[in-house]
Motif scaffolding. Sequence first.
Motif, PDB file in Angstrom:
ATOM      1  N   GLN A 113      20.337 -41.313  -2.867  1.00  0.00           N
ATOM      2  CA  GLN A 113      19.272 -40.806  -3.734  1.00  0.00           C
ATOM      3  C   GLN A 113      18.212 -40.067  -2.929  1.00  0.00           C
ATOM      4  OE1 GLN A 113      19.384 -41.069  -7.232  1.00  0.00           O
ATOM      5  NE2 GLN A 113      17.930 -39.426  -6.864  1.00  0.00           N
ATOM      6  N   LYS A 114      17.928 -40.551  -1.732  1.00  0.00           N
ATOM      7  CA  LYS A 114      16.946 -39.885  -0.876  1.00  0.00           C
ATOM      8  C   LYS A 114      17.420 -38.479  -0.499  1.00  0.00           C
ATOM      9  CE  LYS A 114      14.250 -40.717   3.311  1.00  0.00           C
ATOM     10  NZ  LYS A 114      14.034 -41.618   4.435  1.00  0.00           N
ATOM     11  N   LEU A 115      18.701 -38.345  -0.164  1.00  0.00           N
ATOM     12  CA  LEU A 115      19.251 -37.024   0.155  1.00  0.00           C
ATOM     13  C   LEU A 115      19.240 -36.120  -1.078  1.00  0.00           C
ATOM     14  CD1 LEU A 115      22.324 -37.880   2.422  1.00  0.00           C
ATOM     15  CD2 LEU A 115      20.044 -37.129   3.134  1.00  0.00           C
ATOM     16  N   ALA A 116      19.620 -36.673  -2.228  1.00  0.00           N
ATOM     17  CA  ALA A 116      19.630 -35.888  -3.466  1.00  0.00           C
ATOM     18  C   ALA A 116      18.217 -35.452  -3.843  1.00  0.00           C
ATOM     19  CB  ALA A 116      20.262 -36.700  -4.600  1.00  0.00           C
ATOM     20  N   ASP A 117      17.238 -36.330  -3.643  1.00  0.00           N
ATOM     21  CA  ASP A 117      15.840 -35.981  -3.935  1.00  0.00           C
ATOM     22  C   ASP A 117      15.345 -34.877  -3.005  1.00  0.00           C
ATOM     23  OD1 ASP A 117      15.806 -37.881  -5.947  1.00  0.00           O
ATOM     24  OD2 ASP A 117      14.653 -39.349  -4.795  1.00  0.00           O
ATOM     25  N   GLU A 118      15.739 -34.942  -1.724  1.00  0.00           N
ATOM     26  CA  GLU A 118      15.349 -33.897  -0.781  1.00  0.00           C
ATOM     27  C   GLU A 118      15.950 -32.555  -1.201  1.00  0.00           C
ATOM     28  OE1 GLU A 118      15.730 -32.525   3.898  1.00  0.00           O
ATOM     29  OE2 GLU A 118      16.591 -34.449   3.304  1.00  0.00           O
ATOM     30  N   LEU A 119      17.211 -32.560  -1.574  1.00  0.00           N
ATOM     31  CA  LEU A 119      17.867 -31.333  -2.024  1.00  0.00           C
ATOM     32  C   LEU A 119      17.158 -30.768  -3.249  1.00  0.00           C
ATOM     33  CD1 LEU A 119      20.141 -29.251  -1.926  1.00  0.00           C
ATOM     34  CD2 LEU A 119      21.568 -30.887  -3.196  1.00  0.00           C
ATOM     35  N   ASP A 120      16.854 -31.624  -4.200  1.00  0.00           N
ATOM     36  CA  ASP A 120      16.164 -31.190  -5.419  1.00  0.00           C
ATOM     37  C   ASP A 120      14.790 -30.598  -5.090  1.00  0.00           C
ATOM     38  OD1 ASP A 120      16.080 -31.106  -8.403  1.00  0.00           O
ATOM     39  OD2 ASP A 120      14.357 -32.444  -8.071  1.00  0.00           O
ATOM     40  N   TYR A 121      14.034 -31.278  -4.232  1.00  0.00           N
ATOM     41  CA  TYR A 121      12.710 -30.802  -3.829  1.00  0.00           C
ATOM     42  C   TYR A 121      12.803 -29.429  -3.153  1.00  0.00           C
ATOM     43  CZ  TYR A 121       8.617 -30.145  -0.888  1.00  0.00           C
ATOM     44  OH  TYR A 121       7.527 -29.597  -0.256  1.00  0.00           O
ATOM     45  N   LEU A 122      13.726 -29.298  -2.214  1.00  0.00           N
ATOM     46  CA  LEU A 122      13.867 -28.029  -1.504  1.00  0.00           C
ATOM     47  C   LEU A 122      14.228 -26.897  -2.465  1.00  0.00           C
ATOM     48  CD1 LEU A 122      15.780 -29.149   1.719  1.00  0.00           C
ATOM     49  CD2 LEU A 122      13.414 -28.346   1.582  1.00  0.00           C
ATOM     50  N   TRP A 123      15.149 -27.172  -3.389  1.00  0.00           N
ATOM     51  CA  TRP A 123      15.641 -26.136  -4.276  1.00  0.00           C
ATOM     52  C   TRP A 123      14.645 -25.784  -5.385  1.00  0.00           C
ATOM     53  CZ3 TRP A 123      18.910 -22.515  -3.664  1.00  0.00           C
ATOM     54  CH2 TRP A 123      19.377 -21.781  -4.746  1.00  0.00           C
ATOM     55  N   ARG A 124      14.004 -26.783  -5.967  1.00  0.00           N
ATOM     56  CA  ARG A 124      13.139 -26.547  -7.128  1.00  0.00           C
ATOM     57  C   ARG A 124      11.676 -26.271  -6.784  1.00  0.00           C
ATOM     58  NH1 ARG A 124      15.678 -28.079 -12.019  1.00  0.00           N
ATOM     59  NH2 ARG A 124      17.562 -29.284 -11.654  1.00  0.00           N
ATOM     60  N   GLU A 125      11.212 -26.798  -5.650  1.00  0.00           N
ATOM     61  CA  GLU A 125       9.795 -26.638  -5.318  1.00  0.00           C
ATOM     62  C   GLU A 125       9.558 -25.820  -4.047  1.00  0.00           C
ATOM     63  OE1 GLU A 125       7.391 -30.197  -5.624  1.00  0.00           O
ATOM     64  OE2 GLU A 125       8.848 -31.066  -7.015  1.00  0.00           O
ATOM     65  N   LYS A 126      10.125 -26.257  -2.951  1.00  0.00           N
ATOM     66  CA  LYS A 126       9.839 -25.638  -1.653  1.00  0.00           C
ATOM     67  C   LYS A 126      10.348 -24.200  -1.572  1.00  0.00           C
ATOM     68  CE  LYS A 126       8.514 -25.965   2.688  1.00  0.00           C
ATOM     69  NZ  LYS A 126       7.165 -26.185   3.116  1.00  0.00           N
ATOM     70  N   ARG A 127      11.611 -23.992  -1.958  1.00  0.00           N
ATOM     71  CA  ARG A 127      12.185 -22.645  -1.846  1.00  0.00           C
ATOM     72  C   ARG A 127      11.454 -21.636  -2.739  1.00  0.00           C
ATOM     73  NH1 ARG A 127      15.784 -18.730  -2.900  1.00  0.00           N
ATOM     74  NH2 ARG A 127      17.135 -18.102  -1.188  1.00  0.00           N
ATOM     75  N   PRO A 128      11.178 -21.949  -4.016  1.00  0.00           N
ATOM     76  CA  PRO A 128      10.426 -20.983  -4.836  1.00  0.00           C
ATOM     77  C   PRO A 128       9.036 -20.677  -4.265  1.00  0.00           C
ATOM     78  CG  PRO A 128      11.500 -22.584  -6.245  1.00  0.00           C
ATOM     79  CD  PRO A 128      11.679 -23.066  -4.836  1.00  0.00           C
ATOM     80  N   HIS A 129       8.373 -21.686  -3.716  1.00  0.00           N
ATOM     81  CA  HIS A 129       7.044 -21.481  -3.115  1.00  0.00           C
ATOM     82  C   HIS A 129       7.147 -20.521  -1.923  1.00  0.00           C
ATOM     83  CE1 HIS A 129       3.105 -22.251  -1.417  1.00  0.00           C
ATOM     84  NE2 HIS A 129       3.696 -22.556  -0.267  1.00  0.00           N
ATOM     85  N   VAL A 130       8.088 -20.766  -1.044  1.00  0.00           N
ATOM     86  CA  VAL A 130       8.251 -19.919   0.139  1.00  0.00           C
ATOM     87  C   VAL A 130       8.666 -18.505  -0.277  1.00  0.00           C
ATOM     88  CG1 VAL A 130       9.628 -19.584   2.247  1.00  0.00           C
ATOM     89  CG2 VAL A 130       8.687 -21.829   1.708  1.00  0.00           C
ATOM     90  N   THR A 131       9.505 -18.397  -1.293  1.00  0.00           N
ATOM     91  CA  THR A 131       9.917 -17.076  -1.781  1.00  0.00           C
ATOM     92  C   THR A 131       8.712 -16.287  -2.295  1.00  0.00           C
ATOM     93  OG1 THR A 131      12.091 -17.952  -2.353  1.00  0.00           O
ATOM     94  CG2 THR A 131      11.471 -15.873  -3.365  1.00  0.00           C
ATOM     95  N   ARG A 132       7.827 -16.948  -3.035  1.00  0.00           N
ATOM     96  CA  ARG A 132       6.603 -16.281  -3.506  1.00  0.00           C
ATOM     97  C   ARG A 132       5.732 -15.844  -2.335  1.00  0.00           C
ATOM     98  NH1 ARG A 132       6.932 -20.413  -7.249  1.00  0.00           N
ATOM     99  NH2 ARG A 132       5.384 -21.667  -6.153  1.00  0.00           N
ATOM    100  N   GLU A 133       5.564 -16.718  -1.339  1.00  0.00           N
ATOM    101  CA  GLU A 133       4.771 -16.389  -0.155  1.00  0.00           C
ATOM    102  C   GLU A 133       5.399 -15.228   0.620  1.00  0.00           C
ATOM    103  OE1 GLU A 133       1.800 -17.801   0.819  1.00  0.00           O
ATOM    104  OE2 GLU A 133       1.833 -18.906  -1.077  1.00  0.00           O
ATOM    105  N   LEU A 134       6.722 -15.211   0.694  1.00  0.00           N
ATOM    106  CA  LEU A 134       7.428 -14.134   1.377  1.00  0.00           C
ATOM    107  C   LEU A 134       7.209 -12.805   0.646  1.00  0.00           C
ATOM    108  CD1 LEU A 134       9.449 -13.173   3.558  1.00  0.00           C
ATOM    109  CD2 LEU A 134      11.276 -13.806   1.981  1.00  0.00           C
ATOM    110  N   SER A 135       7.286 -12.829  -0.654  1.00  0.00           N
ATOM    111  CA  SER A 135       7.063 -11.604  -1.443  1.00  0.00           C
ATOM    112  C   SER A 135       5.646 -11.084  -1.246  1.00  0.00           C
ATOM    113  CB  SER A 135       7.309 -11.869  -2.925  1.00  0.00           C
ATOM    114  OG  SER A 135       8.653 -12.165  -3.140  1.00  0.00           O
ATOM    115  N   ALA A 136       4.686 -12.001  -1.230  1.00  0.00           N
ATOM    116  CA  ALA A 136       3.289 -11.600  -1.018  1.00  0.00           C
ATOM    117  C   ALA A 136       3.110 -10.990   0.372  1.00  0.00           C
ATOM    118  CB  ALA A 136       2.361 -12.794  -1.202  1.00  0.00           C
ATOM    119  N   ALA A 137       3.740 -11.590   1.373  1.00  0.00           N
ATOM    120  CA  ALA A 137       3.637 -11.069   2.736  1.00  0.00           C
ATOM    121  C   ALA A 137       4.322  -9.710   2.845  1.00  0.00           C
ATOM    122  CB  ALA A 137       4.247 -12.060   3.723  1.00  0.00           C
ATOM    123  N   ALA A 138       5.444  -9.527   2.157  1.00  0.00           N
ATOM    124  CA  ALA A 138       6.168  -8.254   2.193  1.00  0.00           C
ATOM    125  C   ALA A 138       5.340  -7.138   1.568  1.00  0.00           C
ATOM    126  CB  ALA A 138       7.502  -8.391   1.479  1.00  0.00           C
TER     127      ALA A 138
END
Length: 164
Positions: free
Chosen positions: A16-41
């Motif tokens: 469950q800990k691994l599944a939660d990490e995957l979910d967090y990375l995919w649903r929260e962390k990655r979209p946040h970083v993608t937005r920051e990357l777009s702003a920087a670009a």
Amino acid sequence: MTSTKKRDYITRAGWQKLADELDYLWREKRPHVTRELSAAAAEGDRSENAEYIYRKKELREIDRRVRYLGKRIDELTVVETTPDDPDKVFFGAWIDVADDNDQTHRYRIVGADETEAATGAISLNSPVARALIGKRLGDVIVVTLPQGERELEIMAIHYEPPTA
């Protein structure tokens, strides 16, 4: 053709800990970083834009971890049952041992993906776990470690989290 691949076990909590990490990375962390990357670009010259370079690297690291977790979770076998003989050490057990200096230690035998020295969670493949598997309350085992041999006596075996 038979598979000789060794099975990798994990507890339900570890999975469950691994599944939660995957979910967090995919649903929260990655979209946040993608937005920051777009702003920087959008700031212009990417070759000298430290924020853009940093966010691209961060996104690659997230994507690498997401790919790893996605594959790894599918490869793991979750062990959820308690053994028929709870007086014997099996995967998932918490074991209290006393060493030859009368110091007590608590270990939990878990999968390689959930080991954590601070909590005593040791891999099923570790020398201590391999020596403990199949033993009973009161048994004394000898473990060969890099520092030399150690004697451990099994003082308690639990399959539910111990209270103290």
